[in-house]
Each structure stands twice: as C-alpha cells, then as structure tokens.
Design a protein around this motif. Structure first.
Motif, PDB file in Angstrom:
ATOM      1  N   THR A 176      13.582  25.455 -17.601  1.00  0.00           N
ATOM      2  CA  THR A 176      13.525  26.489 -16.570  1.00  0.00           C
ATOM      3  C   THR A 176      12.231  27.285 -16.747  1.00  0.00           C
ATOM      4  O   THR A 176      11.337  26.879 -17.498  1.00  0.00           O
ATOM      5  N   ALA A 177      12.110  28.397 -16.029  1.00  0.00           N
ATOM      6  CA  ALA A 177      10.909  29.234 -16.105  1.00  0.00           C
ATOM      7  C   ALA A 177      11.255  30.600 -15.530  1.00  0.00           C
ATOM      8  O   ALA A 177      12.072  30.688 -14.605  1.00  0.00           O
ATOM      9  N   PHE A 178      10.600  31.627 -16.065  1.00  0.00           N
ATOM     10  CA  PHE A 178      10.786  32.977 -15.519  1.00  0.00           C
ATOM     11  C   PHE A 178      10.491  32.962 -14.018  1.00  0.00           C
ATOM     12  O   PHE A 178      11.198  33.557 -13.212  1.00  0.00           O
ATOM     13  N   ALA A 179       9.434  32.223 -13.632  1.00  0.00           N
ATOM     14  CA  ALA A 179       8.998  32.203 -12.228  1.00  0.00           C
ATOM     15  C   ALA A 179      10.041  31.586 -11.286  1.00  0.00           C
ATOM     16  O   ALA A 179       9.978  31.814 -10.083  1.00  0.00           O
ATOM     17  N   TYR A 180      10.981  30.827 -11.809  1.00  0.00           N
ATOM     18  CA  TYR A 180      11.981  30.214 -10.919  1.00  0.00           C
ATOM     19  C   TYR A 180      13.047  31.215 -10.477  1.00  0.00           C
ATOM     20  O   TYR A 180      13.835  30.923  -9.579  1.00  0.00           O
ATOM     21  N   GLY A 181      13.088  32.380 -11.163  1.00  0.00           N
ATOM     22  CA  GLY A 181      14.044  33.422 -10.764  1.00  0.00           C
ATOM     23  C   GLY A 181      15.494  33.032 -10.990  1.00  0.00           C
ATOM     24  O   GLY A 181      16.387  33.603 -10.347  1.00  0.00           O
ATOM     25  N   ASN A 182      15.744  32.080 -11.869  1.00  0.00           N
ATOM     26  CA  ASN A 182      17.128  31.629 -12.036  1.00  0.00           C
ATOM     27  C   ASN A 182      17.566  31.544 -13.507  1.00  0.00           C
ATOM     28  O   ASN A 182      18.576  30.924 -13.817  1.00  0.00           O
ATOM     29  N   GLU A 183      16.780  32.190 -14.391  1.00  0.00           N
ATOM     30  CA  GLU A 183      17.119  32.072 -15.819  1.00  0.00           C
ATOM     31  C   GLU A 183      18.536  32.587 -16.114  1.00  0.00           C
ATOM     32  O   GLU A 183      19.249  31.999 -16.932  1.00  0.00           O
ATOM     33  N   LYS A 184      18.918  33.670 -15.454  1.00  0.00           N
ATOM     34  CA  LYS A 184      20.245  34.261 -15.721  1.00  0.00           C
ATOM     35  C   LYS A 184      21.339  33.226 -15.433  1.00  0.00           C
ATOM     36  O   LYS A 184      22.251  33.028 -16.227  1.00  0.00           O
ATOM     37  N   GLU A 185      21.201  32.548 -14.282  1.00  0.00           N
ATOM     38  CA  GLU A 185      22.228  31.576 -13.908  1.00  0.00           C
ATOM     39  C   GLU A 185      22.150  30.310 -14.760  1.00  0.00           C
ATOM     40  O   GLU A 185      23.159  29.649 -14.988  1.00  0.00           O
ATOM     41  N   VAL A 186      20.966  29.982 -15.232  1.00  0.00           N
ATOM     42  CA  VAL A 186      20.857  28.864 -16.178  1.00  0.00           C
ATOM     43  C   VAL A 186      21.658  29.210 -17.432  1.00  0.00           C
ATOM     44  O   VAL A 186      22.453  28.399 -17.940  1.00  0.00           O
TER      45      VAL A 186
END
Ligand code: NAP
Length: 299
Positions: free
Chosen positions: A55-65
């Motif tokens: 994942t990546a911070f830029a994907y905006g989905n780390e929390k859900e990962v």
C-alpha cells in the motif's frame, strides 16, 4: 503433469533481499482500491494465502488495509507489509512514517519505500523544495532503521540516473533493498533491471497486469500463450514476472480474481513463451508522463 512442473511453487516463493530478509514473491496491490473495497480485498487475499500486501500513504486507504489485516485473523508476524512515503512528506520523514504506522494499526513495517524521487512542497504540489532532494530524504529514511520500527527500506520509481546519484552520495550508507517500478511486457526496462540486479537491489513489479483497463490484456501474443496453456492472460503475466526474478503486486478488489491471481503453482512458461512475451513491441507506461506535472523527477 511432470514432477518438475508439480514442484514449481510460485505462491510460496520468496526473494532474499540485500538485508537478508525474505520478501514473498506475490503481493496484493491496493492502488485505486477504494476504502470501502480494500478491507475486503485484503481480508480475502490473506485468507486465500497471500502473505504480502503493498500500500502507500498516497492511496488514502492505509487505515482500511490495516482493518483488512485484522479481519483476516492472520498473525501480523506472518505478513509482509509495505507502505510508502508520499512526496509532500519528504522533509517530514519520521512524521509521515508514524502516520502510516498509525493508519495501518501496526507497530512495524517490513518495507518502507520512498514513493517517488520527488520532494514536493506540501503548500504547492507543483513545486519542489529548492533546498531538498531525494538524497536528503534517503539520509532521513536510513535513520528509521535504528528505531526497529522498519525492517527494510527502499525506493520506488527510481531510474538509473537517480539510482546512481543516490548510491554515490556521501550520506548514503544503506543500499536500498528494493526498487519498486512499473514492469510488464510493455514496459520491461531491461537496462534498469540489469543495473539493479548488479547492485543486489530487488526489482519489485508494480502494475504487473498493465493496470486498470490495460491494452496489454488484449495483446495477441499474450492471448495466444494464455489459450495454449489454459491459463488467464493475467496468470501468464504474473508468471512472466516471477520467472524474471521480480516480485509481483497484482491489484484486485474482486475476490474471484484475487484467488485466480494466486493459482500459479505447478506450471511455468517455456523459454519460447517468455521470448514471445519479451518480443511484444507495444510500449506504454501507466505511471509515466501522466504523472509528470506534479511528480517531476527531481535531482
Ligand atoms: P495491476 O495490478 O497491473 O492491474 C489492476 C487491474 O487489473 C484492476 O483493474 C483489476 O480489477 C484488474 N485485474 C486484476 N486481476 C485480474 C484478473 N485476474 N482478470 C482481469 N482483470 C484483473 O495494476 P496496478 O494497481 O497499477 O498495480 C498493482 C499494484 O502495484 C498497485 O495496486 C500498487 O500496490 C502498486 N503500484 C505502485 C506504484 C508506485 O508508484 N510504486 C504505482 C502503481 C502501482 P479489479 O480490481 O476490479 O478486480
């Protein structure tokens, strides 16, 4: 099935990095996986046997990962987790890193990458800091290793010129373990691969399927190999990457595809099939020029 074929184990294959760590060869990509989809995708992948999430911070989905990892019930210690420092955070490496840990609900990362060799001013994303570049960012990333909260550090989207500049810098004490780059038969980058392998830097393949709505999926050479083998074009592309020595990071939010993309054991491509894929002349880059207005390669 011959005994040699039955012995091909792509899904549990690992590559040993220059740190001695073993990175699982198959990982789930999560770029463009929406927050309401990615938790289920990560959970499904881990339940299906994937042990590597990108994942990546830029994907905006780390929390859900992170939520997906928790929901899977797979122990954190069995999972290889990679995330990336985004461009506007180059001057705030520790802060960016800690935000990612918090989002992912974990106390360590297996791999932290500099997403792009591009230090963007957070107040104006079209500008770059005049007094900072990726060599400075790498100097700061190296310090994270002393915290014990990250096991390996690497780069992404580095071409040979940028790699050379980084490796030659006086402040560079740690060779990146990985360079994550776009790799598929329409962007095979053989010179860069040779360079990386010569320096013992692992090439990790992003957009291994050519990304969303890829023209690669309709390529005649690929389709005819897939048909002859009774495999999907996507499975053939993944095995092509694995046979080249890349880790591969296919993204999907569709459970049946996540499972199919891991059906890679017990078969391989012949030298002729690899050569036919290498012979594809069409060229495109998913994350190339389209990104340049805000993500200029910046010395
Ligand atoms: P990709 O994995 O090459 O392709 C993803 C696309 O293929 C999605 O549209 C997905 O659809 C579809 N797909 C997946 N499996 C399929 C199958 N079996 N049959 C048909 N279609 C299938 O693209 P990517 O997301 O660009 O790259 C993969 C990962 O690499 C990213 O998610 C990210 O983690 C990483 N990446 C890193 C960078 C970087 O700068 N470091 C840049 C790009 C990507 P559905 O999801 O709808 O199933």
């Amino acid at each position: 099935m011959s005994r040699i074929m039955a012995a091909v184990k792509n899904t549990t294959k690992t590559y040993t990095l220059n740190t001695g760590a073993k990175i699982p060869a198959l990982g789930l990509g999560t770029w463009q996986s929406k927050p309401n989809e990615v938790k289920n995708a990560v959970e499904a992948a881990l339940k299906a046997g994937y042990r590597h999430i990108d994942t990546a911070f830029a994907y905006g989905n780390e929390k859900e990962v992170g939520d997906g990892i928790k929901a899977s019930g797979v122990p954190r210690s069995e999972i290889w987790l990679t995330t990336k420092l985004d461009n506007p955070w180059h001057k705030r490496v520790t802060e960016g890193f800690n935000k990612s840990l918090e989002n992912l609900q974990t106390d360590y990362l297996d791999l932290y990458l500099m997403h792009w060799p591009s230090s963007t001013d957070p107040d104006d994303l079209k500008k770059h800091y005049p007094d900072w570049n990726f060599v400075d960012t790498w100097r700061e990333l190296q310090k994270l290793l002393d915290t014990g909260k990250v096991k390996n550090i690497g780069v992404s989207n580095f071409d040979i010129t940028n790699m050379e500049k980084l490796l030659a810098a006086e402040t560079t004490k740690v060779t990146p373990a990985v360079n994550q780059i776009e790799l598929h038969p329409c962007n095979p980058s053989p010179k860069l691969i040779k360079y990386l392998q010569g320096k013992n830097i692992h090439p990790s393949a992003y957009s291994p399927l050519g990304s969303t709505d890829s023209p690669l999926g309709k390529n005649e050479a690929l389709l005819s190999i897939a048909k002859a083998k009774g495999r999907s074009p996507q499975q053939v592309l993944l095995v092509w990457g694995l046979q080249k020595g890349f880790s591969v990071l296919p993204k999907s939010v569709t459970e049946s595809r996540i499972i199919a993309n891991r059906d890679l054991d017990g078969w391989s491509l012949t030298d002729e099939e690899v050569a036919a894929l290498d012979g594809i002349q069409e060229r495109f880059k998913v994350c190339g020029d389209a990104w340049l207005p805000i993500r200029v390669f910046h010395g």
